[in-house]
Scaffold this motif. Structure first.
Motif, PDB file in Angstrom:
ATOM      1  N   VAL A  12     102.886 111.282  47.741  1.00 52.39           N
ATOM      2  CA  VAL A  12     103.298 109.907  47.987  1.00 52.39           C
ATOM      3  C   VAL A  12     103.266 109.638  49.480  1.00 52.39           C
ATOM      4  CG1 VAL A  12     105.145 108.201  47.720  1.00 52.39           C
ATOM      5  CG2 VAL A  12     104.790 109.928  45.956  1.00 52.39           C
ATOM      6  N   ILE A  29     103.322 108.601  50.506  1.00 51.68           N
ATOM      7  CA  ILE A  29     103.079 107.565  49.225  1.00 51.68           C
ATOM      8  C   ILE A  29     102.014 106.417  49.438  1.00 51.68           C
ATOM      9  CG2 ILE A  29     105.294 106.757  48.735  1.00 51.68           C
ATOM     10  CD1 ILE A  29     104.987 105.372  46.717  1.00 51.68           C
ATOM     11  N   PRO A  48     104.325 110.995  47.324  1.00 53.29           N
ATOM     12  CA  PRO A  48     105.118 111.688  46.375  1.00 53.29           C
ATOM     13  C   PRO A  48     106.051 112.079  47.356  1.00 53.29           C
ATOM     14  CG  PRO A  48     102.781 111.930  46.318  1.00 53.29           C
ATOM     15  CD  PRO A  48     103.231 111.615  47.673  1.00 53.29           C
ATOM     16  N   LEU A  49     106.583 112.590  47.271  1.00 57.91           N
ATOM     17  CA  LEU A  49     107.429 112.061  48.304  1.00 57.91           C
ATOM     18  C   LEU A  49     108.350 113.115  48.858  1.00 57.91           C
ATOM     19  CD1 LEU A  49     108.179 108.563  47.942  1.00 57.91           C
ATOM     20  CD2 LEU A  49     110.118 109.853  48.558  1.00 57.91           C
ATOM     21  N   THR A  72     111.144 103.767  46.073  1.00 62.24           N
ATOM     22  CA  THR A  72     110.231 104.808  46.537  1.00 62.24           C
ATOM     23  C   THR A  72     110.544 106.147  45.884  1.00 62.24           C
ATOM     24  OG1 THR A  72     109.947 103.697  48.665  1.00 62.24           O
ATOM     25  CG2 THR A  72     109.378 106.027  48.570  1.00 62.24           C
ATOM     26  N   SER A  75     109.624 106.078  42.235  1.00 61.86           N
ATOM     27  CA  SER A  75     108.176 106.189  42.072  1.00 61.86           C
ATOM     28  C   SER A  75     107.710 107.627  42.233  1.00 61.86           C
ATOM     29  CB  SER A  75     107.460 105.291  43.089  1.00 61.86           C
ATOM     30  OG  SER A  75     107.826 103.928  42.915  1.00 61.86           O
ATOM     31  N   ALA A  76     108.308 108.338  43.187  1.00 67.81           N
ATOM     32  CA  ALA A  76     107.927 109.730  43.428  1.00 67.81           C
ATOM     33  C   ALA A  76     108.272 110.623  42.242  1.00 67.81           C
ATOM     34  CB  ALA A  76     108.615 110.247  44.686  1.00 67.81           C
ATOM     35  N   ASN A 102      97.062 110.209  45.067  1.00 68.52           N
ATOM     36  CA  ASN A 102      98.163 109.853  45.946  1.00 68.52           C
ATOM     37  C   ASN A 102      98.649 108.462  45.564  1.00 68.52           C
ATOM     38  OD1 ASN A 102      97.823 112.234  47.348  1.00 68.52           O
ATOM     39  ND2 ASN A 102      97.920 111.273  49.362  1.00 68.52           N
ATOM     40  N   LEU A 103      99.921 108.233  45.764  1.00 65.71           N
ATOM     41  CA  LEU A 103     100.516 106.921  45.538  1.00 65.71           C
ATOM     42  C   LEU A 103     100.959 106.360  46.878  1.00 65.71           C
ATOM     43  CD1 LEU A 103     101.596 104.705  43.615  1.00 65.71           C
ATOM     44  CD2 LEU A 103     103.724 106.027  43.459  1.00 65.71           C
TER      45      LEU A 103
END
Length: 279
Positions: A12, A29, A48-49, A72, A75-76, A102-103
């Motif tokens: 991330v 991210i 990702p974090l 955040t 999401s990770a 990757n995000l």
């Protein structure tokens, strides 16, 4: 969705305030319906974090709200579940190795090889850099403006974008893009619908594999989200009569049904919308 104790993906990147920010956690991210000024899931027309703990690192001087930080980290964790699921599915069903995307989690605006991104374009996957892009404000928009609230609905958004990465890894995305370049607008739209419904089905496979994390009502949240972003529903919400030839994502019924097909079967082979005589 029970994410307590779930690891946070390292894949991330965080961008704040329109800048290029660092990574989170120590390692760092256009299916857009313009009538609503919101993009849904693959906003780009190629259609990702934390490492266990720690704080989010962002571009110096860019403010980070509590909501941004929460979105955040959520999401990770969701991205981590997709990594686990698709690593397993690729190995067991496809005899292949899965490489996760990757995000990019951003606030405001950012840039990608597929074009600019903002809250107006919505989440999308860019095959050029194999990254998914998500504005942290989208979860609020999903709930308040689209009537698709709930953490599992938000997780479905991420799972759908990852599903486009799965399509890219399987070589489906480039083949569809090449076919669309040689097609009329109506034909290209029809191909995009099949691509999107396949991504919904693949999202259902993800959901089937995270059942242990699901809470009461989670499946209903995902199905509701699928219905809320059907092309026919969105066009009606915009005061228009649905125009099937303009659809790029499928009807509410189709989106919910293909998600359910993936969920019930758990089988990638059941998600081949391009082989289906009827969607």
């Amino acid at each position: 969705m029970r994410l307590r104790g779930i690891r946070r993906s390292k894949n991330v990147e965080v961008r704040r305030g329109g800048g290029r920010a660092g990574k989170a956690g120590g390692v760092g991210i256009v299916g857009l319906l313009a009538v609503l000024a919101i993009g849904y899931f693959t906003g780009i027309d190629v259609s990702p974090l934390l490492n266990g703990g720690g704080a989010v690192q962002t571009q110096q001087g860019a403010p980070v709200s509590q909501a941004d930080d929460k979105a955040t980290q959520f999401s990770a964790q969701v991205l981590a579940t997709t990594e686990d699921v698709w690593t397993k599915v690729f190995r067991e069903q496809l005899d292949r190795t899965y490489t996760p995307p990757n995000l990019i989690v951003f606030s405001g605006v950012t840039q990608s090889p597929c074009g600019g991104a903002s809250g107006a374009t919505g989440p999308f996957y860019c095959p050029a850099d194999q990254k998914a892009y998500l504005d942290t404000s989208f979860f609020t928009m999903l709930s308040q403006r689209m009537g698709a609230g709930g953490d599992f609905a938000a997780a479905y958004v991420i799972a759908h974008e990852v599903a486009h990465h799965v399509q890219n890894q399987l070589g489906i995305l480039p083949k569809v893009d090449a076919a669309r370049r040689q097609s009329s607008k109506v034909e290209a739209n029809a191909l995009t619908v099949r691509l999107e419904l396949m991504a919904d089905c693949l999202s259902g496979i993800w959901a089937a594999n995270v059942q242990g994390l699901m809470e009461r009502g989670d499946l209903d949240e995902a199905l509701n989200a699928a219905r809320k972003i059907g092309d026919d529903h969105l066009q009606r919400q915009a005061g228009q009569v649905p125009q099937p030839h303009t659809f790029t994502h499928g009807t509410s019924e189709q989106r919910a049904r293909w998600f359910g097909r993936g969920y019930d079967s758990g089988n990638v082979g059941q998600c081949d919308t391009f082989a289906a005589n009827q969607l």
